[in-house]
Design an enzyme around this catalytic site. Structure first.
Site, PDB file in Angstrom:
ATOM      1  CB  CYS A   1      16.939 -12.433  19.709  1.00  0.00           C
ATOM      2  SG  CYS A   1      16.210 -13.976  19.096  1.00  0.00           S
TER       3      CYS A   1
ATOM      4  CG  ASP B   1      -6.758  -4.279  -2.943  1.00  0.00           C
ATOM      5  OD1 ASP B   1      -6.316  -3.150  -2.700  1.00  0.00           O
ATOM      6  OD2 ASP B   1      -7.012  -5.119  -2.070  1.00  0.00           O
TER       7      ASP B   1
ATOM      8  CB  CYS C   1      18.254 -12.554  15.994  1.00  0.00           C
ATOM      9  SG  CYS C   1      19.380 -13.524  17.025  1.00  0.00           S
TER      10      CYS C   1
ATOM     11  CE1 TYR D   1      -7.302   4.268 -13.509  1.00  0.00           C
ATOM     12  CE2 TYR D   1      -6.457   2.028 -13.283  1.00  0.00           C
ATOM     13  CZ  TYR D   1      -6.633   3.303 -12.772  1.00  0.00           C
ATOM     14  OH  TYR D   1      -6.128   3.630 -11.541  1.00  0.00           O
TER      15      TYR D   1
ATOM     16  CE  LYS E   1     -14.202  -0.499  -1.253  1.00  0.00           C
ATOM     17  NZ  LYS E   1     -12.731  -0.672  -1.388  1.00  0.00           N
TER      18      LYS E   1
ATOM     19  CE  LYS F   1     -12.134   1.246  -5.525  1.00  0.00           C
ATOM     20  NZ  LYS F   1     -11.035   0.719  -4.696  1.00  0.00           N
TER      21      LYS F   1
END
Length: 668
Positions: free
Chosen positions: A402, A118, A418, A220, A308, A116
């Site tokens: 800033c 990420d 800035c 897949y 998971k 799985k």
């Protein structure tokens, strides 16, 4: 042109997808340059031309795209008990169907196990073999069209052998960890983690930014076809491979759930050995007819589940957000959280990327609230979002000026900057530190602390000011004795002979890193030629696109930059590009000629940089990660996982430094 496009795309498939290049880089570049010349002469670019992978014009916005077939979410299991419960439901439905249809029973369940990833889900549409659309998942029914961005991913085919109709293919776009590491070594603005790097690139309206990230993708699933093509998942996987899609090698087929559980334990133990982020595995029933019979709930397919792994996440209190200014002037929010342990590491500071990230994660009113944080693969922890949806915390205020010099901030893209480059202390110190760093002018003994002291006490605001320092001025400083002061002056004197590529990198030209500045130095041969280079001359150089070319031209049009360079040259900075060990003519008599080499561990008779220079002088391509493409691994003392991986892949390993030096001497 069609013949060249077909040949180059085939070479890309062998190189990027199969890790089995069939021509040298030089041969590929010759074909690529020939095609690009034809395109420039004719004004025509074929739709599947590989030159389109470098990114085109900036887009005005994303168009909504409706998927031909819905992209489903997956139900989740976080332990073997919930996995057993899912399988019990599967068996019950199969048995019930078989009782009602004894003449055509479903087969015994068998499984496919996939990692799985990420990353960011991609949905590609091909019509009669041509890639016509690419989209994000969105809500599963509609997503955003990102075709221009996806075309920059070299492992994605723009044409496929299957020409009989329309198909949708799903996969995951990602940035490999070794690529992220290499990118951050030269980037003016390092990326925080691989997932955000990929998602940010694919949802960037400028495809050239996407191209610069060198993303990858695994595929897949075929979600839509005009007609049934497969009886089981293995046939689907074979179809994807035949049609030049990159399929992950860790896909496994199993006959019973006990095997699946054993494999899950093994994958979780090895999760950090992969060169990409994973957060679990996906278990699917392999038989297509069984999938059709089991169907879907309102949200999930009944025939698949995501397992998971133990979360590398925690909850804690967001205490404070500060705004930090980098050397480019970018102002970045950094969060302080109540100390929490994640995986044995105490976390107190987290990234928030930018103000848009704060709004997207609904953190605008989160000070003092409970938040989720994640730490993965030793990257800087990031805040994922609030635990509750209540706006019960204090507001995170976006500064209008800033935080250091109080100049008005300017919004550019997703970030605020800035623009007081000459009067903003963090920018000045950042530029001085970058200028003096090892890969730049390599001024020994120099540090951020030294830069701060020189700026505050002696008014050093520009790199050129460093070369005006004297022994008397340095001796006025606290903790600067005779020896320390003289060492710094000696290091400054030595830096005057640094080569042109190092000098260009030291200047900190936006959107350029070590590789680009070395290409500039080698192509133009002198600082004056680089300063005079036009946009068209820069774009004509392979791998320099519009954004980089514009950055270089704009940078050298700044009178303050030109005056600084002139002052440094008057002080004796040479910035010459000479035919030294890095640029001698490469001949094919070296065993490293046109070979891919990885250095790991500690060398005792030369530095890693010296070894890299000598290898490149011998015609080698030196990379940072081990793969099937690697020809040699040079292993010094305390070599770690790269050595183990190289041995497992059967790569030629050189662990004797004297042998390595002898092989280098064959060339020299």
């Amino acid at each position: 042109m069609k013949k060249l496009v077909e040949e180059l795309n085939l070479h890309n498939y062998y190189y990027y997808t199969l890790d089995q290049p069939v021509v040298s880089d030089a041969e590929y570049d010759k074909l690529y340059d020939a095609l690009r010349k034809m395109e420039q002469e004719t004004g025509m670019v074929l739709p599947d031309s590989p030159t389109g992978r470098v990114g085109g014009e900036t887009l005005k916005g994303f168009e909504e795209h409706t998927h031909l077939s819905r992209l489903w979410s997956l139900d989740k299991a976080q332990n073997h008990g919930s996995l057993d419960a899912w399988y019990t439901r599967v068996q019950k439905r199969i048995q019930e169907y078989n009782r009602q249809h004894p003449e055509q029973p479903l087969p015994e369940p068998s499984f496919v196990l996939e990692l799985k990833f990420d990353g960011l889900t991609l949905n590609l549409t091909y019509e009669k073999g041509k890639l016509v659309q690419a989209a994000t998942r969105g809500n599963g029914v509609t997503g955003e069209g990102i075709l221009s961005q996806v075309k920059t991913i070299r492992t994605i085919p723009m044409t496929i052998p299957y020409r009989e109709g329309t198909i949708e293919v799903q996969g995951e776009g990602m940035m490999f960890l070794s690529v992220l590491e290499a990118y951050n070594q030269t980037a003016a603005e390092p990326l925080k983690n691989a997932r955000n790097a990929a998602a940010g690139a694919l949802r960037n309206l400028n495809p050239q930014v996407t191209a610069s990230r060198k993303l990858d993708a695994f595929f897949y699933h075929v979600g839509y076809t005009d007609k049934p093509l497969f009886e089981n998942h293995e046939e689907m996987r074979d179809f994807l491979q035949r049609n030049h899609f990159k399929v992950n090698a860790h896909t496994q087929f199993m006959d019973d759930l006990a095997q699946v559980k054993e494999a899950l334990v093994d994958i979780e133990a090895k999760r950090h050995e992969f060169d990409y982020l994973i957060d679990g595995a996906v278990i699917k029933l392999a038989d297509m007819r069984t999938r059709e019979v089991l169907g879907y709930t309102e949200k999930f397919p009944r025939w698949a589940i995501a397992y998971k792994f133990e979360a590398e996440e925690a909850t804690t209190i967001l205490q404070h957000v500060s705004w930090e200014v980098g050397r480019t002037g970018k102002v970045t929010p950094v969060a302080t959280v109540e100390a929490v342990d994640i995986g044995g590491v105490t976390v107190q500071r987290c990234t928030l990327n930018n103000y848009g990230d704060i709004e997207r994660k609904q953190l605008k009113h989160a000070l003092g609230s409970l938040v989720f944080i994640r730490r993965s693969n030793d990257v800087i922890p990031e805040i994922l979002g609030k635990v509750t949806e209540d706006q019960d915390g204090e507001e995170i205020i976006l500064p209008k000026e800033c935080p250091s010099c109080h100049s008005e901030l300017v919004e550019r893209g997703a970030h605020y900057f800035c623009e007081n480059t000459l009067g903003c202390k963090p920018q000045i110190i950042g530029r001085l530190s970058h200028f003096s760093s090892r890969d730049a002018m390599d001024i020994e003994t120099f540090s951020i602390k030294t830069a701060t002291q020189l700026h505050e006490a002696l008014g050093v605001n520009d790199p050129a000011d460093l070369y005006d320092l004297t022994l008397d001025s340095l001796l006025q400083l606290e903790r600067f004795g005779q020896k320390k002061a003289q060492n710094l002056l000696d290091a400054l004197e030595k830096s005057k002979s640094k080569d042109l590529a190092s000098f260009l990198f030291a200047l900190g030209i936006p959107n350029t890193g070590k590789t680009t500045t070395k290409v500039l130095a080698h192509h133009f041969g002198s600082l004056d030629a680089v300063l005079a280079a036009t946009r068209d001359e820069l774009i004509a150089i392979h791998d320099i696109g519009d954004i980089v070319a514009d950055s270089i031209v704009t940078f050298f049009q700044d009178e303050r930059i030109l005056q600084s360079i002139m002052r440094m040259r008057d002080c004796g900075v040479q910035a010459k590009w000479e035919q030294d060990t890095a640029t001698v003519a490469v001949t094919s008599d070296s065993p490293f000629f046109e070979k891919t080499v990885v250095l790991t561990g500690t060398l005792t008779k030369m530095t890693r940089d010296e070894a890299k220079e000598r290898l490149e002088a011998a015609g080698a391509k030196v990379t940072g990660s081990v793969s099937k493409k690697t020809d040699f691994l040079i292993a010094g003392e305390k070599a770690g996982s790269k050595l183990d991986k190289a041995k497992s892949l059967g790569i030629h390993v050189i662990e004797d430094e004297d042998e390595f030096i002898a092989m280098l001497d064959l060339h020299e």
